[in-house]
Design an enzyme around this catalytic site. Sequence first.
Site, PDB file in Angstrom:
ATOM      1  CD  GLU A  90       4.005   8.281   4.372  1.00 37.31           C
ATOM      2  OE1 GLU A  90       3.176   8.169   5.281  1.00 37.31           O
ATOM      3  OE2 GLU A  90       4.892   7.436   4.180  1.00 37.31           O
TER       4      GLU A  90
ATOM      5  CG  HIS B 292      -1.343   5.158   6.778  1.00 39.77           C
ATOM      6  ND1 HIS B 292      -0.621   6.209   7.289  1.00 39.77           N
ATOM      7  CD2 HIS B 292      -0.452   4.403   6.076  1.00 39.77           C
ATOM      8  CE1 HIS B 292       0.651   6.102   6.907  1.00 39.77           C
ATOM      9  NE2 HIS B 292       0.782   5.024   6.183  1.00 39.77           N
TER      10      HIS B 292
ATOM     11  CG  HIS C  19       1.165   6.433   1.698  1.00 41.45           C
ATOM     12  ND1 HIS C  19       2.155   5.644   1.144  1.00 41.45           N
ATOM     13  CD2 HIS C  19       1.224   6.207   3.031  1.00 41.45           C
ATOM     14  CE1 HIS C  19       2.757   4.967   2.104  1.00 41.45           C
ATOM     15  NE2 HIS C  19       2.217   5.295   3.258  1.00 41.45           N
TER      16      HIS C  19
HETATM   17  C1  BGC Z   1       4.634   3.782   7.035  1.00 41.95           C
HETATM   18  C2  BGC Z   1       5.166   2.390   6.806  1.00 41.95           C
HETATM   19  C3  BGC Z   1       4.107   1.564   6.168  1.00 41.95           C
HETATM   20  C4  BGC Z   1       3.698   2.235   4.884  1.00 41.95           C
HETATM   21  C5  BGC Z   1       2.652   1.501   4.107  1.00 41.95           C
HETATM   22  C6  BGC Z   1       4.212   4.339   5.731  1.00 41.95           C
HETATM   23  O1  BGC Z   1       3.640   5.578   5.914  1.00 41.95           O
HETATM   24  O2  BGC Z   1       5.573   4.601   7.657  1.00 41.95           O
HETATM   25  O3  BGC Z   1       5.588   1.816   8.015  1.00 41.95           O
HETATM   26  O4  BGC Z   1       4.540   0.282   5.927  1.00 41.95           O
HETATM   27  O5  BGC Z   1       3.233   3.508   5.172  1.00 41.95           O
HETATM   28  O6  BGC Z   1       1.721   0.950   4.868  1.00 41.95           O
END
Ligand code: BGC
Length: 418
Positions: free
Chosen positions: A382, A178, A252
Amino acid sequence: MKWFLSQSLGILLAAALTVAGGCADKPQNSPQSKSSGQKSGDAKNLAVKPVDTKPVPSKPAVDEKKMSVTQEAYGKLPDGTQIDQFTLCNPNGLKVKIINYGAIVTAVETPDRNGKIENITLYRDSLADYMEMKGGKPTTPYFGATIGRYGNRIAKGQFTLEGKEYKLAVNNGPNTLHGGLKGFDKVVWKAEPVKTADTVGVVFTYTSPDGEEGYPGTLQAKVTYSLTDKDELKMDYEATTDKATVVNLTNHNYWNLAGAGSGDVLKHEVTLNADRFLPVDSTLIPLGRLDTVKGTAMDFTAAKTIGKDMAQVEGGYDHCYVLSRKDDGLSLAARVTEPTSGRVMEVYTTQPAIQFYGGNFLDGTIRGGGKAYEKHNGFCLETQHYPDSPNQKDFPTTLLKPGETFKQSTVHKFSVQK
Ligand code: BGC
């Protein structure tokens, strides 16, 4: 100075928009709105008071039938920078709140089948909570945030572009997740409220400097969140660059259609318009192939509860599904229904894939509205490009070159079933 001017213009515009429309606030997740002792001249006072001298009525004198966008002070960064919260309302009782720190959606309030309004996205109670760190790591796992430059993982935090190797900030085991240590979820965005005949929204912009978190090129990122009179939350993304780079912007939100903090989401019924998914290694990096969901626990092509086959999936659902698309336009990616509340959420997108994450890493340590968020208390959908695309030559490209504009849209449509 420029920032201040644009903020001031935004505040004035918000004041004008509030006078034109508006909706009563049932305070939830609005720390500053709870306090009566607002300092004069702060955003809230400017936003909610018309320019005459009449006292503020206990119930806002606004037309509930209209769409509105309002702005109020939300909190302050340690350096004193003020963060504002924008509230979008529509005549059907839907309300969306977003702050300009991380362009984080802090609330999505919708009615259930009996008209009961609840916030259906997981939230924290204050800016300090959203920013909280423990052991050098943020405690809030991207709740409601706008994610960039690159949503999802990039293996070993590195990739080669036009013959040059780039090393990114690594923040998730051996990988970058991210956007890195300080992704777009942790920066201050410029914000401008906008209003059209049938939408209210906020345009968030952020200039990410060349080299930020290791990514090449100055990236001008723009995301517009808007609420329509048809009960849709729209997310429109745009980005341009001055050097070849990679981009994968997403949002998210953690959803719980029975209400944030009401328990686990395992009885939610999910349909995904995807007959293939990306199998991953132990660090959640795609192996490179696309597997069929047919005959496996990964299959959501027909409505199925999240809990039904989850035990067969090691670690739970945290996978990128490849959308079965007919063209480049907005098409249905996911449909989720929650039996107790009757709430339904449909997700439409222009993106090629959707990460379905079952809140596997929530562990009860963080709270919102007095409730602890335990494992599986929220799920994420997402919309995005495939993870690790910069290192996977057969995946659709995430390359953005100077002169090109990255554009993607996602729409969440809310309704109820009887
Ligand atoms: C990911 C997860 C992660 C979460 C929060 C998601 O987009 O796929 O693996 O733990 O985000 O960090």
